[in-house]
Design a protein around this motif. Structure first.
Motif, PDB file in Angstrom:
ATOM      1  N   TRP A   1       0.832  -1.212   0.000  1.00  0.00           N
ATOM      2  CA  TRP A   1       0.000   0.000   0.000  1.00  0.00           C
ATOM      3  C   TRP A   1       0.865   1.259   0.000  1.00  0.00           C
ATOM      4  O   TRP A   1       0.612   2.193  -0.746  1.00  0.00           O
ATOM      5  N   ARG A   2       1.912   1.245   0.801  1.00  0.00           N
ATOM      6  CA  ARG A   2       2.763   2.434   0.940  1.00  0.00           C
ATOM      7  C   ARG A   2       3.754   2.604  -0.213  1.00  0.00           C
ATOM      8  O   ARG A   2       4.122   3.727  -0.547  1.00  0.00           O
ATOM      9  N   ALA A   3       4.227   1.491  -0.781  1.00  0.00           N
ATOM     10  CA  ALA A   3       5.344   1.571  -1.732  1.00  0.00           C
ATOM     11  C   ALA A   3       4.997   1.108  -3.142  1.00  0.00           C
ATOM     12  O   ALA A   3       5.891   0.863  -3.933  1.00  0.00           O
ATOM     13  N   ALA A   4       3.728   1.000  -3.465  1.00  0.00           N
ATOM     14  CA  ALA A   4       3.352   0.544  -4.807  1.00  0.00           C
ATOM     15  C   ALA A   4       3.946   1.443  -5.889  1.00  0.00           C
ATOM     16  O   ALA A   4       4.223   0.983  -6.996  1.00  0.00           O
ATOM     17  N   GLY A   5       4.171   2.690  -5.569  1.00  0.00           N
ATOM     18  CA  GLY A   5       4.759   3.622  -6.531  1.00  0.00           C
ATOM     19  C   GLY A   5       6.188   3.279  -6.906  1.00  0.00           C
ATOM     20  O   GLY A   5       6.688   3.740  -7.939  1.00  0.00           O
ATOM     21  N   THR A   6       6.855   2.449  -6.108  1.00  0.00           N
ATOM     22  CA  THR A   6       8.233   2.064  -6.429  1.00  0.00           C
ATOM     23  C   THR A   6       8.294   0.909  -7.416  1.00  0.00           C
ATOM     24  O   THR A   6       9.357   0.591  -7.927  1.00  0.00           O
ATOM     25  N   PHE A   7       7.143   0.275  -7.680  1.00  0.00           N
ATOM     26  CA  PHE A   7       7.101  -0.824  -8.647  1.00  0.00           C
ATOM     27  C   PHE A   7       7.334  -0.254 -10.031  1.00  0.00           C
ATOM     28  O   PHE A   7       6.655   0.666 -10.473  1.00  0.00           O
ATOM     29  N   ALA A   8       8.322  -0.809 -10.733  1.00  0.00           N
ATOM     30  CA  ALA A   8       8.672  -0.279 -12.049  1.00  0.00           C
ATOM     31  C   ALA A   8       8.611  -1.326 -13.145  1.00  0.00           C
ATOM     32  O   ALA A   8       8.943  -1.029 -14.281  1.00  0.00           O
ATOM     33  N   GLY A   9       8.210  -2.539 -12.836  1.00  0.00           N
ATOM     34  CA  GLY A   9       8.230  -3.615 -13.818  1.00  0.00           C
ATOM     35  C   GLY A   9       7.189  -3.442 -14.900  1.00  0.00           C
ATOM     36  O   GLY A   9       6.154  -2.845 -14.697  1.00  0.00           O
ATOM     37  N   ALA A  10       7.507  -4.001 -16.052  1.00  0.00           N
ATOM     38  CA  ALA A  10       6.565  -3.973 -17.164  1.00  0.00           C
ATOM     39  C   ALA A  10       6.388  -5.355 -17.766  1.00  0.00           C
ATOM     40  O   ALA A  10       5.566  -5.555 -18.625  1.00  0.00           O
ATOM     41  N   ALA A  11       7.176  -6.325 -17.337  1.00  0.00           N
ATOM     42  CA  ALA A  11       7.120  -7.677 -17.904  1.00  0.00           C
ATOM     43  C   ALA A  11       6.065  -8.501 -17.191  1.00  0.00           C
ATOM     44  O   ALA A  11       5.698  -8.232 -16.053  1.00  0.00           O
ATOM     45  N   ASP A  12       5.558  -9.531 -17.891  1.00  0.00           N
ATOM     46  CA  ASP A  12       4.597 -10.445 -17.276  1.00  0.00           C
ATOM     47  C   ASP A  12       5.220 -11.070 -16.037  1.00  0.00           C
ATOM     48  O   ASP A  12       6.355 -11.503 -16.054  1.00  0.00           O
ATOM     49  N   GLY A  13       4.467 -11.104 -14.967  1.00  0.00           N
ATOM     50  CA  GLY A  13       4.953 -11.708 -13.736  1.00  0.00           C
ATOM     51  C   GLY A  13       5.801 -10.784 -12.884  1.00  0.00           C
ATOM     52  O   GLY A  13       6.172 -11.144 -11.780  1.00  0.00           O
ATOM     53  N   ALA A  14       6.099  -9.592 -13.381  1.00  0.00           N
ATOM     54  CA  ALA A  14       6.958  -8.687 -12.626  1.00  0.00           C
ATOM     55  C   ALA A  14       6.309  -8.241 -11.320  1.00  0.00           C
ATOM     56  O   ALA A  14       6.988  -8.112 -10.305  1.00  0.00           O
ATOM     57  N   ALA A  15       5.004  -8.023 -11.329  1.00  0.00           N
ATOM     58  CA  ALA A  15       4.314  -7.582 -10.109  1.00  0.00           C
ATOM     59  C   ALA A  15       4.357  -8.669  -9.052  1.00  0.00           C
ATOM     60  O   ALA A  15       4.574  -8.393  -7.871  1.00  0.00           O
ATOM     61  N   VAL A  16       4.169  -9.916  -9.451  1.00  0.00           N
ATOM     62  CA  VAL A  16       4.208 -11.024  -8.503  1.00  0.00           C
ATOM     63  C   VAL A  16       5.628 -11.211  -7.986  1.00  0.00           C
ATOM     64  O   VAL A  16       5.837 -11.469  -6.804  1.00  0.00           O
ATOM     65  N   GLY A  17       6.621 -11.064  -8.854  1.00  0.00           N
ATOM     66  CA  GLY A  17       8.017 -11.128  -8.422  1.00  0.00           C
ATOM     67  C   GLY A  17       8.340 -10.023  -7.433  1.00  0.00           C
ATOM     68  O   GLY A  17       9.024 -10.248  -6.431  1.00  0.00           O
ATOM     69  N   TRP A  18       7.844  -8.815  -7.707  1.00  0.00           N
ATOM     70  CA  TRP A  18       8.057  -7.686  -6.811  1.00  0.00           C
ATOM     71  C   TRP A  18       7.395  -7.962  -5.465  1.00  0.00           C
ATOM     72  O   TRP A  18       7.992  -7.724  -4.408  1.00  0.00           O
ATOM     73  N   LEU A  19       6.161  -8.485  -5.491  1.00  0.00           N
ATOM     74  CA  LEU A  19       5.453  -8.816  -4.255  1.00  0.00           C
ATOM     75  C   LEU A  19       6.234  -9.849  -3.447  1.00  0.00           C
ATOM     76  O   LEU A  19       6.401  -9.705  -2.235  1.00  0.00           O
ATOM     77  N   TRP A  20       6.733 -10.886  -4.121  1.00  0.00           N
ATOM     78  CA  TRP A  20       7.504 -11.915  -3.412  1.00  0.00           C
ATOM     79  C   TRP A  20       8.788 -11.319  -2.838  1.00  0.00           C
ATOM     80  O   TRP A  20       9.195 -11.669  -1.732  1.00  0.00           O
ATOM     81  N   ALA A  21       9.432 -10.415  -3.559  1.00  0.00           N
ATOM     82  CA  ALA A  21      10.651  -9.780  -3.049  1.00  0.00           C
ATOM     83  C   ALA A  21      10.347  -9.012  -1.761  1.00  0.00           C
ATOM     84  O   ALA A  21      11.108  -9.082  -0.787  1.00  0.00           O
ATOM     85  N   VAL A  22       9.239  -8.285  -1.758  1.00  0.00           N
ATOM     86  CA  VAL A  22       8.833  -7.549  -0.553  1.00  0.00           C
ATOM     87  C   VAL A  22       8.586  -8.524   0.595  1.00  0.00           C
ATOM     88  O   VAL A  22       9.091  -8.342   1.706  1.00  0.00           O
ATOM     89  N   ALA A  23       7.827  -9.586   0.338  1.00  0.00           N
ATOM     90  CA  ALA A  23       7.491 -10.559   1.384  1.00  0.00           C
ATOM     91  C   ALA A  23       8.737 -11.275   1.900  1.00  0.00           C
ATOM     92  O   ALA A  23       8.884 -11.465   3.116  1.00  0.00           O
ATOM     93  N   ALA A  24       9.626 -11.676   0.993  1.00  0.00           N
ATOM     94  CA  ALA A  24      10.843 -12.378   1.412  1.00  0.00           C
ATOM     95  C   ALA A  24      11.699 -11.487   2.299  1.00  0.00           C
ATOM     96  O   ALA A  24      12.254 -11.946   3.302  1.00  0.00           O
TER      97      ALA A  24
END
Length: 187
Positions: free
Chosen positions: A65-88
């Motif tokens: 919620w706070r850092a969604a603006g830092t997501f910069a991916g454009a490739a398929d699956g990039a959002a899920v990868g970014w989410l997993w990176a945050v969670a890990a």
């Protein structure tokens, strides 16, 4: 794909993250409903403590919620990868805090400052044992983290690259090197 797929006409995870960055609460709710079951399963593979998994999930989605603006991916699956990176990262942060607390308690009890292994090593030791665990422990850290992401977490090359912040070609090279090293160590 590991997350609940978008229904026809619904935005994908990347679009949802962009809307979340603009403060769209309904996009956040949709993103959470779509990704949280998958994320909970992934976290439970790394940690058996249900309460800790719940805390990490909460911290992760607060960060989304706070850092969604830092997501910069454009490739398929990039959002899920970014989410997993945050969670890990949140999971490792919790393990480190817990480890520091436990280390202080142990140091007071034994009057000796212990040298604790990293959170990833502790998780691997508890997950794997025998020849595979020994071979995995002998790998260089950068090879081990690629194998962890791809084999234990089931991430694709693209998602592993997003998680680790390295190029896809580097992921492929490290995965190949890790497999060869594991084969040599186990023969």
């Amino acid at each position: 794909m590991w997350t609940k797929p978008a229904a026809p006409g619904e935005p994908d995870e990347e679009r949802l993250l962009r809307r979340i960055a603009k403060g769209d609460r309904s996009a956040f709710d949709q993103f959470y409903r779509r990704t949280s079951p998958w994320l909970a399963v992934r976290l439970k593979r790394r940690c058996a403590d249900e309460q800790l998994v719940a805390e990490v999930l909460q911290d992760t989605y607060l960060t989304v919620w706070r850092a969604a603006g830092t997501f910069a991916g454009a490739a398929d699956g990039a959002a899920v990868g970014w989410l997993w990176a945050v969670a890990a990262r949140r999971l490792v942060d919790h393990f480190r805090r817990e480890g520091r607390h436990r280390a202080r308690v142990d140091a007071v009890a034994s009057h000796v400052t212990p040298g604790a292994p990293g959170a990833d090593e502790t998780l691997l030791e508890s997950t794997l044992s025998g020849d595979v665990g020994t071979a995995l422990a002998s790998l260089a850290p950068q090879l081990r983290e690629v194998l962890q992401a791809m084999v234990l977490d089931g991430l694709s090359v693209r998602e592993t690259a997003a998680l680790l912040g390295i190029p896809e070609g580097t992921v492929k090279t490290r995965a190949r090197s890790a497999r060869l090293a594991m084969r040599r160590a186990m023969s």
